[in-house]
Design a protein around this motif. Structure first.
Motif, PDB file in Angstrom:
ATOM      1  N   LYS A   1      88.395  41.352  42.725  1.00  0.00           N
ATOM      2  CA  LYS A   1      88.112  42.534  43.040  1.00  0.00           C
ATOM      3  C   LYS A   1      89.138  43.529  43.336  1.00  0.00           C
ATOM      4  CE  LYS A   1      87.582  41.312  48.143  1.00  0.00           C
ATOM      5  NZ  LYS A   1      88.266  40.036  48.121  1.00  0.00           N
TER       6      LYS A   1
ATOM      7  N   SER B   1      89.028  46.955  41.424  1.00  0.00           N
ATOM      8  CA  SER B   1      88.860  48.191  42.241  1.00  0.00           C
ATOM      9  C   SER B   1      89.806  49.240  42.055  1.00  0.00           C
ATOM     10  CB  SER B   1      89.026  47.787  43.911  1.00  0.00           C
ATOM     11  OG  SER B   1      88.973  48.950  44.608  1.00  0.00           O
TER      12      SER B   1
ATOM     13  N   GLU C   1      89.202  50.882  38.742  1.00  0.00           N
ATOM     14  CA  GLU C   1      88.186  52.062  38.775  1.00  0.00           C
ATOM     15  C   GLU C   1      88.637  53.176  39.494  1.00  0.00           C
ATOM     16  OE1 GLU C   1      85.075  51.857  37.265  1.00  0.00           O
ATOM     17  OE2 GLU C   1      85.665  49.998  36.576  1.00  0.00           O
ATOM     18  N   LYS C   2      89.562  53.126  40.242  1.00  0.00           N
ATOM     19  CA  LYS C   2      90.395  54.336  40.917  1.00  0.00           C
ATOM     20  C   LYS C   2      91.088  55.069  39.811  1.00  0.00           C
ATOM     21  CE  LYS C   2      90.431  52.661  45.734  1.00  0.00           C
ATOM     22  NZ  LYS C   2      91.213  51.666  46.471  1.00  0.00           N
TER      23      LYS C   2
ATOM     24  N   GLY D   1      83.038  53.088  47.141  1.00  0.00           N
ATOM     25  CA  GLY D   1      84.189  52.088  47.486  1.00  0.00           C
ATOM     26  C   GLY D   1      85.345  52.922  48.313  1.00  0.00           C
TER      27      GLY D   1
ATOM     28  N   ARG E   1      86.675  43.342  51.219  1.00  0.00           N
ATOM     29  CA  ARG E   1      86.246  44.396  50.689  1.00  0.00           C
ATOM     30  C   ARG E   1      85.798  45.857  51.293  1.00  0.00           C
ATOM     31  NH1 ARG E   1      85.620  48.116  48.183  1.00  0.00           N
ATOM     32  NH2 ARG E   1      84.905  48.575  46.057  1.00  0.00           N
TER      33      ARG E   1
ATOM     34  N   LYS F   1      76.831  46.976  46.662  1.00  0.00           N
ATOM     35  CA  LYS F   1      77.463  45.784  45.981  1.00  0.00           C
ATOM     36  C   LYS F   1      76.597  44.897  45.669  1.00  0.00           C
ATOM     37  CE  LYS F   1      79.335  41.735  45.637  1.00  0.00           C
ATOM     38  NZ  LYS F   1      78.798  40.566  45.971  1.00  0.00           N
TER      39      LYS F   1
ATOM     40  N   GLU G   1      82.243  46.550  40.276  1.00  0.00           N
ATOM     41  CA  GLU G   1      83.293  47.410  40.853  1.00  0.00           C
ATOM     42  C   GLU G   1      82.784  48.719  39.931  1.00  0.00           C
ATOM     43  OE1 GLU G   1      85.004  47.856  43.482  1.00  0.00           O
ATOM     44  OE2 GLU G   1      84.881  45.669  44.003  1.00  0.00           O
TER      45      GLU G   1
ATOM     46  N   ALA H   1      81.989  52.060  42.355  1.00  0.00           N
ATOM     47  CA  ALA H   1      82.768  53.066  42.292  1.00  0.00           C
ATOM     48  C   ALA H   1      82.038  54.390  41.524  1.00  0.00           C
ATOM     49  CB  ALA H   1      84.116  52.612  41.551  1.00  0.00           C
TER      50      ALA H   1
END
Lengths: 320, 699
Positions: A294, A298, A301-302, A320, B363, B486, B504, B508
């Protein structure tokens, strides 16, 4: 009086008036509750059982000298049965506890006895009282399921206006009450055995096997107060000191509870894994994969969002 | 799952056990014996419930049968009751003594008989059946998701809910009118015209006399009316009716604008119901019927035909069109989550359970370095360590200057003594801040923290700030929102069989998530509230592009036409305004080829018709919608007043003007425009159609 035609539905005179025995979605008022408690054969069994158990509790408490407690317990228990109090078993348990410690109802009336712990195993009045309380609690909860609600709502999943889900008396099997009585007897004996184990065994942290019978320990200490020579002629240390009785009981009870829970969770957890469907299994595997990656995902995705923003697009936004 | 009742019982018994075993055993052992007996009984009930849950509940299966008219059907008819029969089987060797079996109702259905819920005992190796009768008032698609089974123990301590998914979709066709049975009672002819024969005004080669006219050279001699010619002393020719089939083509608007509204009561549903009536009426007259559906992107259609199979196909297409839902563009992700999450929890309880679909605390942690100011914290940590080093160094080199001492050893000793003294002072300071009465472990932790603050003040403060900043993510609205999103993202990824990759992405990226969540809702026929107006206040569902598509479809139909065609357009064109021009041109082209054109506009339910007395409009607040209009709970609806009334009147006037303009424009092009209000039956439309066709049919 004319004879009924073949097309008329003649009510069975043996059938009690009241709600449908096979439907649990109708909400009952107090009058219908009373009718159900005393007219339906399946429910009546539990009503009588609950009242009989309360009578036994009353008698035992009365015999113990706490007449006020006996009356209070009987009143609260009966109110729970008739007025559909789901908290009544808890109150009854607390009241019985209180009046067993303070028979006259006031602090100061207690009687301390060093032998209470050792003498308090398998006493018939205690067995009767415990069995009566278990039967009363089971009957009370089942009666509440018959007259008010048997299936709990699931918090946020509850939809407004959902009808109650009572347990229809028609679903009560013939041997259900007998099973309950048997189970109560087993539970009472099991409780006594657990208490016997918790008070008969003491924890000795210094030993290889940290448990031993309390009787052996006492006899050893009495026979060898300090130290004694062994067969080889050398002096050995006296037996290791056990934990104080209260701490020992605490450790034993918590240990038994912990290990029993662990074993049960392991058994049923494994069984649950075996009974898992393909979709649920796939979800577990997928979630495991996500858990391991994850952070990287993550971060990706950023960077994607940053790239899109840099390219002139709008920011995608997210939680997120 | 432990219910609140079970939790309370466990807590009370545990307290009594603790008190009985540790506090009062010397006075009485009865409390601990009571608590142990109760806990043993509780454990036995738990084992019994878990055994049944694992062995029996996990293996339940379900089958569904839909019956109408006493036989199993793959589709149902609107307005006619049908029976849903659900069978839940328990193949295990354990019985389930108490379960609540509930068939999840399909959207836009009315329950006619039976509750759809049963309290049952499911025997080992046996089955239970749940039967209820349902009516679908409007055409569309019915989706049955499955059956919910809630299993509880007799005491109410434990509960397990499973959803036996068995998704099944059934088309709801419009009621099939019987050709002979639904005829008007005042019919003038007892015989049907021969198949395909249809009398029209245009002269042709039929057998029925249409008119007499003067003889023109070239007329066949057999058409001369000799008696009339003798009477008038000039040649008169008989004209006969034309026997050709009338081809009716229906054009149905399926754009997003007509899909808005509650399920089963949208403009599209009403138009499709009227179209179904028109199609069946035409088929009853042995006319050929075609159907073209169109939206902003294109049109798709079926050529006119007359067979029964074709008619069933047309009705299927109408039912499918009725079930279309508006797109969810512009709907905020939070709104979609609010709709999709409860649905997902209801339909996929085991996949939304935290044991399979978890949200770890890591998370939820708020990353500090995503913020620009967050970089101050690492700087503070580095600066703190540097300051500590420099402090020691200056203490060593600055305070205890080497030149002040006779030899190096004395200087070293003095410097070390000074450093030691400083460290001891710091330790004393930290110890003075630590309460002595605290437990040992807590005291040690607090002392370490104070030491850290003493030695590295900026770094420690920075780390404390970092901790509290990140830990904010474990609480509050963000935690709930992120967790739900999620879990939904994981569910979507599983349903798409895409693995963990998109999870994700959905978390996002609002756009990707909104598109997938909207598709999920649409798949389950659940509507979400869509914003009607964009950021600039314009109506988002005007759909001007449909005019060009409709015009193209009309022109194509004209190009393929033979003669005597009737085009019936079901479309919401009232608000198109100047964008209507292509449709007007297409209507002119159709009329130039002598085709008939009828435009049927669905009238919005909340706009009074133009010919209705303009009384004070009333408005219902959302909480009033469920109130009965009669009976003791009924309350008079309060009339609107003030600004709201002005706005409503203005909008109504504006819509009336738009409709009048539409009728004027299309009327000039030769098309007849009529509106269909909510309460208008199909018969009204058919009568108007009959009038339009010049009462030339047999009805």
């Amino acid at each position: 009086m004319s004879s009924p035609t073949p097309y008329e539905v003649v009510p069975d005179p043996a059938e009690p008036d009241g709600p449908d025995r096979a439907d649990g979605s109708a909400e009952l008022d107090q009058r219908e509750t009373f009718a159900l408690l005393f007219n339906d054969p399946a429910v009546r069994t539990y009503t009588i059982a609950a009242l009989a158990a309360l009578a036994v509790v009353f008698l035992v408490l009365f015999e113990n000298g706490s007449d006020l407690g006996a009356l209070l317990v009987a009143a609260v228990g009966a109110a729970g049965v008739f007025l559909r109090w789901t908290t009544a078993p808890g109150f009854v348990l607390v009241l019985v506890t209180y009046f067993m410690v303070f028979p006259l109802g006031l602090p100061g009336s207690e009687f301390e006895s060093r032998s209470e712990i050792t003498d308090g195993r398998f006493r018939p009045p205690d067995l009767m009282l415990a069995a009566a309380v278990v039967v009363y609690a089971a009957a009370q909860f089942r009666l509440y399921g018959f007259v008010r609600q048997a299936v709990a709502s699931e918090g946020s999943d509850r939809r407004p206006g959902d009808p109650p889900a009572r347990r229809p008396p028609a679903l009560v099997s013939a041997n259900e009450f007998a099973v309950l009585l048997g189970l109560s007897a087993v539970a009472v004996v099991l409780g006594q055995l657990v208490w016997w184990a918790a008070t008969g065994v003491e924890v000795v942290p210094g030993e290889d096997w940290p448990l031993r019978w309390a009787q052996d320990s006492r006899s050893q200490r009495q026979a060898f107060p300090r130290a004694f020579p062994g067969d080889d002629g050398r002096f050995r240390d006296a037996p290791a000191e056990p934990l104080p009785p209260r701490t020992s009981r605490f450790v034993l009870l918590v240990g038994m509870l912990f290990f029993t829970t662990v074993v049960a969770r392991l058994v049923f957890g494994y069984w649950r894994l075996r009974a898992m469907g393909p979709a649920e299994g796939a979800m577990v595997v997928q979630d495991g994969g996500w858990l391991e990656t994850k952070r990287e995902r993550s971060r990706l995705e950023k960077w994607r969002a940053w790239g899109r923003k840099r390219a002139g697009g709008d920011e995608p936004g997210g939680t997120g | 799952m432990l219910t609140p009742r079970g939790t309370w019982f466990l807590v009370v018994s545990g307290i009594v056990l603790a008190v009985g075993a540790l506090v009062v055993p010397l006075y009485s052992v009865v409390p601990v014996l009571l608590a142990l007996a109760l806990l043993a009984w509780f454990a036995a009930e738990w084992v019994a419930f878990q055994t049944r849950s694992c062995a029996a509940v996990s293996r339940l299966t379900v089958t569904r049968t839909v019956l109408q008219g006493g036989r199993e059907v793959p589709m149902v008819w609107a307005g006619l009751a049908f029976e849903v029969r659900v069978t839940v089987r328990n193949p295990s060797t354990f019985d389930i003594p108490f379960a609540v079996v509930e068939d999840r109702p399909a959207v836009a259905t009315d329950r006619a008989r039976g509750a759809g819920r049963r309290f049952v005992r499911i025997p080992a190796g046996g089955e239970v059946e749940l039967t209820h009768t349902v009516t679908a008032p409007s055409l569309g698609v019915l989706r049955f998701e499955g059956v919910q089974v809630r299993v509880a123990d007799p005491n109410g301590f434990f509960l397990r809910r499973v959803f036996l998914r068995d998704p099944a979709e059934y088309l709801v066709l419009p009621p099939l009118t019987d050709d002979e049975g639904r005829q008007r009672a005042t019919k003038r002819f007892n015989t049907l015209p021969p198949p395909g024969a249809h009398r029209l005004r245009l002269p042709g080669s039929g057998s029925e006399l249409l008119d007499l006219r003067d003889y023109r050279p070239g007329d066949p001699p057999k058409t001369i009316a000799w008696k009339a010619s003798a009477r008038r002393d000039r040649l008169i020719t008989k004209e006969f009716e034309n026997d050709v089939p009338v081809r009716t083509v229906l054009f149905l608007d399926t754009t997003d604008g007509v899909r808005l509204g509650p399920p089963g009561n949208t403009l599209l549903t009403r138009m499709a119901a009227v179209a179904a009536g028109v199609a069946q009426s035409a088929a009853a007259n042995r006319d050929l019927v075609g159907l073209t559906t169109f939206d902003e992107r294109g049109a798709a259609g079926a050529s006119p035909a007359r067979t029964k199979l074709h008619m069933i196909g047309v009705l299927r297409r109408l039912a499918e069109a009725s079930a279309l839902q508006p797109g969810a563009d512009g709907v905020p992700a939070e709104v979609l989550t609010a709709r999709a999450y409860p649905l997902a929890r209801e339909l996929y309880p085991e996949l939304m359970d935290k044991r399979a679909n978890a949200m770890p605390l890591s998370r939820l942690w708020l990353p500090l370095l995503d913020r620009r100011f967050g970089w101050l914290v690492p700087v503070m940590v580095i600066v703190g360590v540097l300051l500590f080093y420099l402090g020691l160094r200056s203490l060593y080199l600055g305070v205890f200057r080497p030149e002040a001492f006779a030899d190096r050893g004395a200087w070293d000793t003095q410097a070390l003594l000074g450093a030691r003294q400083w460290l001891l002072r710091a330790l004393n300071f930290a110890a003075s801040l630590t309460p002595a009465s605290w437990p040992f472990l807590l005291k040690v932790g607090w002392l370490l923290l104070m030491l850290a603050v003493t030695f590295f003040p900026p770094a420690t403060l920075g780390l404390i700030f970092w901790f509290f900043f990140g830990a904010r993510g474990w609480f509050g609205e963000r935690r709930r929102e992120l967790t739900e999103r999620k879990q939904l993202a994981a569910l979507f990824a599983l349903l798409d069989r895409a693995g963990p990759d998109p999870i994700e992405r959905y978390v996002a990226d609002d756009r990707a998530y909104a598109a997938r969540a909207a598709a999920f809702l649409q798949q389950h026929l659940l509507r979400c509230p869509v914003p009607l107006y964009d950021e600039t206040g314009r109506y988002r569902y005007r759909c001007p592009g449909k005019a060009a598509v409709l015009a193209g479809a009309l022109v194509r139909a004209v190009g393929r036409a033979r003669d005597n065609e009737l085009y019936v357009v079901f479309a919401d064109l009232a608000e198109l305004g100047p964008d209507l021009a292509p449709v007007v041109r297409a209507c002119r082209a159709a009329r130039a080829r002598h085709h008939h054109l009828l435009v049927i506009v669905p009238w919005p339910a909340d706009v009074p018709p133009p010919d209705e007395a303009d009384g004070p409009p009333v408005v219902a607040t959302p909480d009033e919608d469920d109130r009965p209009t009669r009976g003791p709970r009924a309350r008079p609806r309060r009339p609107e007043g003030g600004l709201a009334r002005l706005v409503r009147e203005s909008l109504t006037r504006q819509y009336h003007e738009a409709f009048r303009a539409l009728r004027r424009e299309l009327g000039r092009a030769g098309a007849t425009v009529m509106r269909v209000s909510d309460g208008d039956p199909v018969r009204v439309v058919l009568d108007r159609l009959d009038r339009l066709r010049g009462l030339r049919t047999r009805r």
